[in-house]
Design an enzyme around this catalytic site. Structure first.
Site, PDB file in Angstrom:
ATOM      1  N   ARG A   2       2.198  -6.899   9.194  1.00  0.00           N
ATOM      2  CA  ARG A   2       1.427  -5.838   9.851  1.00  0.00           C
ATOM      3  C   ARG A   2       1.872  -5.636  11.300  1.00  0.00           C
ATOM      4  O   ARG A   2       1.949  -4.506  11.783  1.00  0.00           O
ATOM      5  CB  ARG A   2      -0.070  -6.134   9.742  1.00  0.00           C
ATOM      6  CG  ARG A   2      -0.606  -5.856   8.324  1.00  0.00           C
ATOM      7  CD  ARG A   2      -1.982  -6.414   8.113  1.00  0.00           C
ATOM      8  NE  ARG A   2      -2.613  -5.894   6.892  1.00  0.00           N
ATOM      9  CZ  ARG A   2      -3.754  -6.353   6.406  1.00  0.00           C
ATOM     10  NH1 ARG A   2      -4.397  -7.335   7.015  1.00  0.00           N
ATOM     11  NH2 ARG A   2      -4.266  -5.831   5.301  1.00  0.00           N
ATOM     12  N   ASN A   7      -2.187  -0.074   6.732  1.00  0.00           N
ATOM     13  CA  ASN A   7      -1.633  -1.308   7.290  1.00  0.00           C
ATOM     14  C   ASN A   7      -0.728  -2.052   6.305  1.00  0.00           C
ATOM     15  O   ASN A   7      -0.681  -3.270   6.276  1.00  0.00           O
ATOM     16  CB  ASN A   7      -2.752  -2.198   7.850  1.00  0.00           C
ATOM     17  CG  ASN A   7      -3.790  -2.550   6.804  1.00  0.00           C
ATOM     18  OD1 ASN A   7      -3.670  -2.164   5.656  1.00  0.00           O
ATOM     19  ND2 ASN A   7      -4.793  -3.306   7.203  1.00  0.00           N
ATOM     20  N   TYR A  20     -12.454  -1.702  -3.824  1.00  0.00           N
ATOM     21  CA  TYR A  20     -12.950  -2.002  -2.468  1.00  0.00           C
ATOM     22  C   TYR A  20     -14.474  -1.906  -2.384  1.00  0.00           C
ATOM     23  O   TYR A  20     -15.004  -1.592  -1.321  1.00  0.00           O
ATOM     24  CB  TYR A  20     -12.312  -1.052  -1.458  1.00  0.00           C
ATOM     25  CG  TYR A  20     -10.891  -1.434  -1.058  1.00  0.00           C
ATOM     26  CD1 TYR A  20     -10.646  -2.544  -0.256  1.00  0.00           C
ATOM     27  CD2 TYR A  20      -9.794  -0.678  -1.467  1.00  0.00           C
ATOM     28  CE1 TYR A  20      -9.353  -2.900   0.124  1.00  0.00           C
ATOM     29  CE2 TYR A  20      -8.487  -1.022  -1.090  1.00  0.00           C
ATOM     30  CZ  TYR A  20      -8.292  -2.136  -0.292  1.00  0.00           C
ATOM     31  OH  TYR A  20      -7.009  -2.485   0.091  1.00  0.00           O
ATOM     32  N   ARG A  77      -1.966 -14.388   3.524  1.00  0.00           N
ATOM     33  CA  ARG A  77      -2.681 -13.790   4.670  1.00  0.00           C
ATOM     34  C   ARG A  77      -1.924 -14.068   5.966  1.00  0.00           C
ATOM     35  O   ARG A  77      -1.881 -13.215   6.864  1.00  0.00           O
ATOM     36  CB  ARG A  77      -4.113 -14.357   4.768  1.00  0.00           C
ATOM     37  CG  ARG A  77      -5.047 -14.031   3.610  1.00  0.00           C
ATOM     38  CD  ARG A  77      -5.515 -12.604   3.530  1.00  0.00           C
ATOM     39  NE  ARG A  77      -6.117 -12.078   4.724  1.00  0.00           N
ATOM     40  CZ  ARG A  77      -6.837 -10.941   4.759  1.00  0.00           C
ATOM     41  NH1 ARG A  77      -7.061 -10.241   3.640  1.00  0.00           N
ATOM     42  NH2 ARG A  77      -7.330 -10.493   5.878  1.00  0.00           N
ATOM     43  N   GLU A 102      -9.690  -9.765  -8.190  1.00  0.00           N
ATOM     44  CA  GLU A 102      -8.711  -8.697  -7.981  1.00  0.00           C
ATOM     45  C   GLU A 102      -7.549  -8.776  -8.983  1.00  0.00           C
ATOM     46  O   GLU A 102      -7.054  -7.748  -9.442  1.00  0.00           O
ATOM     47  CB  GLU A 102      -8.185  -8.765  -6.549  1.00  0.00           C
ATOM     48  CG  GLU A 102      -9.269  -8.435  -5.523  1.00  0.00           C
ATOM     49  CD  GLU A 102      -8.842  -8.647  -4.075  1.00  0.00           C
ATOM     50  OE1 GLU A 102      -9.655  -8.348  -3.185  1.00  0.00           O
ATOM     51  OE2 GLU A 102      -7.702  -9.108  -3.845  1.00  0.00           O
ATOM     52  N   PHE A 119     -15.206   3.285   7.392  1.00  0.00           N
ATOM     53  CA  PHE A 119     -13.819   3.550   6.992  1.00  0.00           C
ATOM     54  C   PHE A 119     -13.629   3.633   5.478  1.00  0.00           C
ATOM     55  O   PHE A 119     -12.512   3.833   5.013  1.00  0.00           O
ATOM     56  CB  PHE A 119     -12.886   2.470   7.574  1.00  0.00           C
ATOM     57  CG  PHE A 119     -13.228   1.048   7.192  1.00  0.00           C
ATOM     58  CD1 PHE A 119     -12.777   0.510   5.999  1.00  0.00           C
ATOM     59  CD2 PHE A 119     -14.008   0.248   8.030  1.00  0.00           C
ATOM     60  CE1 PHE A 119     -13.088  -0.799   5.636  1.00  0.00           C
ATOM     61  CE2 PHE A 119     -14.323  -1.068   7.670  1.00  0.00           C
ATOM     62  CZ  PHE A 119     -13.859  -1.581   6.467  1.00  0.00           C
ATOM     63  N   LYS A 156       0.834  -1.205   0.000  1.00  0.00           N
ATOM     64  CA  LYS A 156       0.000   0.000   0.000  1.00  0.00           C
ATOM     65  C   LYS A 156       0.872   1.259   0.000  1.00  0.00           C
ATOM     66  O   LYS A 156       2.085   1.190   0.220  1.00  0.00           O
ATOM     67  CB  LYS A 156      -0.929  -0.035   1.229  1.00  0.00           C
ATOM     68  CG  LYS A 156      -1.949  -1.185   1.176  1.00  0.00           C
ATOM     69  CD  LYS A 156      -2.923  -1.131   2.352  1.00  0.00           C
ATOM     70  CE  LYS A 156      -3.975  -2.226   2.245  1.00  0.00           C
ATOM     71  NZ  LYS A 156      -4.993  -2.134   3.327  1.00  0.00           N
ATOM     72  N   THR A 210      -5.850  -7.879  10.164  1.00  0.00           N
ATOM     73  CA  THR A 210      -6.161  -6.550   9.630  1.00  0.00           C
ATOM     74  C   THR A 210      -5.734  -5.460  10.604  1.00  0.00           C
ATOM     75  O   THR A 210      -5.097  -4.477  10.219  1.00  0.00           O
ATOM     76  CB  THR A 210      -7.686  -6.447   9.361  1.00  0.00           C
ATOM     77  OG1 THR A 210      -8.080  -7.520   8.508  1.00  0.00           O
ATOM     78  CG2 THR A 210      -8.037  -5.110   8.731  1.00  0.00           C
ATOM     79  N   HIS A 267      -2.024  -5.348   1.239  1.00  0.00           N
ATOM     80  CA  HIS A 267      -3.318  -5.960   0.931  1.00  0.00           C
ATOM     81  C   HIS A 267      -3.075  -7.384   0.465  1.00  0.00           C
ATOM     82  O   HIS A 267      -2.075  -7.651  -0.196  1.00  0.00           O
ATOM     83  CB  HIS A 267      -4.037  -5.205  -0.201  1.00  0.00           C
ATOM     84  CG  HIS A 267      -5.206  -5.976  -0.758  1.00  0.00           C
ATOM     85  ND1 HIS A 267      -6.451  -5.945  -0.176  1.00  0.00           N
ATOM     86  CD2 HIS A 267      -5.292  -6.847  -1.795  1.00  0.00           C
ATOM     87  CE1 HIS A 267      -7.256  -6.762  -0.852  1.00  0.00           C
ATOM     88  NE2 HIS A 267      -6.583  -7.312  -1.835  1.00  0.00           N
TER      89      HIS A 267
HETATM   90  P1  DAT Z   1      -7.964  -6.911   5.021  1.00  0.00           P
HETATM   91  O1  DAT Z   1      -7.146  -5.838   4.342  1.00  0.00           O
HETATM   92  O2  DAT Z   1      -7.225  -7.554   6.155  1.00  0.00           O
HETATM   93  O3  DAT Z   1      -8.527  -7.911   4.043  1.00  0.00           O
HETATM   94  P2  DAT Z   1     -10.647  -5.787   5.180  1.00  0.00           P
HETATM   95  O4  DAT Z   1     -10.870  -6.353   3.809  1.00  0.00           O
HETATM   96  O5  DAT Z   1     -11.640  -6.117   6.228  1.00  0.00           O
HETATM   97  O6  DAT Z   1      -9.202  -6.186   5.721  1.00  0.00           O
HETATM   98  O7  DAT Z   1     -10.571  -4.201   5.073  1.00  0.00           O
HETATM   99  C1  DAT Z   1      -9.883  -3.574   4.005  1.00  0.00           C
HETATM  100  C2  DAT Z   1      -9.030  -2.482   4.561  1.00  0.00           C
HETATM  101  O8  DAT Z   1      -9.861  -1.476   5.155  1.00  0.00           O
HETATM  102  C3  DAT Z   1      -8.075  -2.902   5.677  1.00  0.00           C
HETATM  103  O9  DAT Z   1      -6.855  -3.423   5.174  1.00  0.00           O
HETATM  104  C4  DAT Z   1      -7.892  -1.624   6.423  1.00  0.00           C
HETATM  105  C5  DAT Z   1      -9.244  -0.958   6.327  1.00  0.00           C
HETATM  106  N1  DAT Z   1     -10.085  -1.264   7.493  1.00  0.00           N
HETATM  107  C6  DAT Z   1     -10.717  -2.442   7.751  1.00  0.00           C
HETATM  108  N2  DAT Z   1     -11.395  -2.398   8.904  1.00  0.00           N
HETATM  109  C7  DAT Z   1     -11.179  -1.156   9.403  1.00  0.00           C
HETATM  110  C8  DAT Z   1     -11.602  -0.473  10.588  1.00  0.00           C
HETATM  111  N3  DAT Z   1     -12.395  -1.057  11.492  1.00  0.00           N
HETATM  112  N4  DAT Z   1     -11.163   0.800  10.771  1.00  0.00           N
HETATM  113  C9  DAT Z   1     -10.380   1.407   9.877  1.00  0.00           C
HETATM  114  N5  DAT Z   1      -9.943   0.833   8.737  1.00  0.00           N
HETATM  115  C10 DAT Z   1     -10.332  -0.432   8.503  1.00  0.00           C
HETATM  116 MG    MG Z   2      -9.941  -7.679   2.560  1.00  0.00          MG
END
Ligand code: DAT
Ligand code: MG
Length: 139
Positions: free
Chosen positions: A102, A112, A49, A85, A126, A57, A9, A91, A115
């Site tokens: 992370r 973070n 996304y 993963r 994707e 968020f 990222k 996350t 991805h």
């Molecule tokens: P991941 O990236 O682990 O697959 P995700 O798909 O649930 O996680 O969310 C996509 C991204 O959005 C994640 O990398 C960071 C952000 N995100 C997720 N949950 C969040 C939260 N509760 N507060 C802030 N940012 C968040």
């Molecule tokens: Mg995700």
């Protein structure tokens, strides 16, 4: 052989962590079969996304993901989705296990560092969203 989409990222690129992250993938036996640096527009980030549309968020996430260049990769290997993963960690960096990307580098829940696709179905969507077949190099 399974494939997954990985992205370093904008924060990972900005903090010069690309080499370290790529080293971790290669050391773990995940092969890089496609890679490019690119900058997502806000529109592309929103589309990428789309599953998170409406969540609190979402705006912040898509602003962040379009704020600077990323490094996108296709990783290939047995169980590539789950193994990537596992290397990434949870996350929320505060819940990520020591030794994960992370845990070791992220200091913010949205910013973070990496991805990774969360399933083979997401990976297929994707990968084709960001890469053409001509950009993917099979072993
Ligand atoms: P991941 O990236 O682990 O697959 P995700 O798909 O649930 O996680 O969310 C996509 C991204 O959005 C994640 O990398 C960071 C952000 N995100 C997720 N949950 C969040 C939260 N509760 N507060 C802030 N940012 C968040
Ligand atoms: Mg995700």
């Amino acid at each position: 052989m399974e494939r997954t989409l990985s992205m370093i990222k904008p924060d990972g690129v900005e903090r010069s962590l690309a080499g370290e992250i790529i080293r971790r993938f290669e050391s773990a036996g995940l092969r890089i079969v496609a890679m490019k640096m690119m900058r997502m527009t806000k529109e592309i980030a929103c589309s990428f996304y789309t599953e998170h549309q409406g969540k609190p968020f979402y705006e912040n996430l898509t602003d962040f993901m379009s704020s600077g260049p990323i490094v996108a990769m296709v990783l290939q290997g047995e169980n590539a989705v789950l193994r990537n993963r596992a290397l990434m960690g949870a996350t929320d960096f505060r819940e990520a296990a020591p030794g994960t990307i992370r845990h070791d580098f992220a200091r913010d829940v949205t910013k973070n560092i990496v991805h990774g696709s969360d399933s083979t179905e997401s990976a297929a969507r994707e990968i084709s969203f960001l890469f053409s077949e001509l950009e993917i190099h099979c072993d």
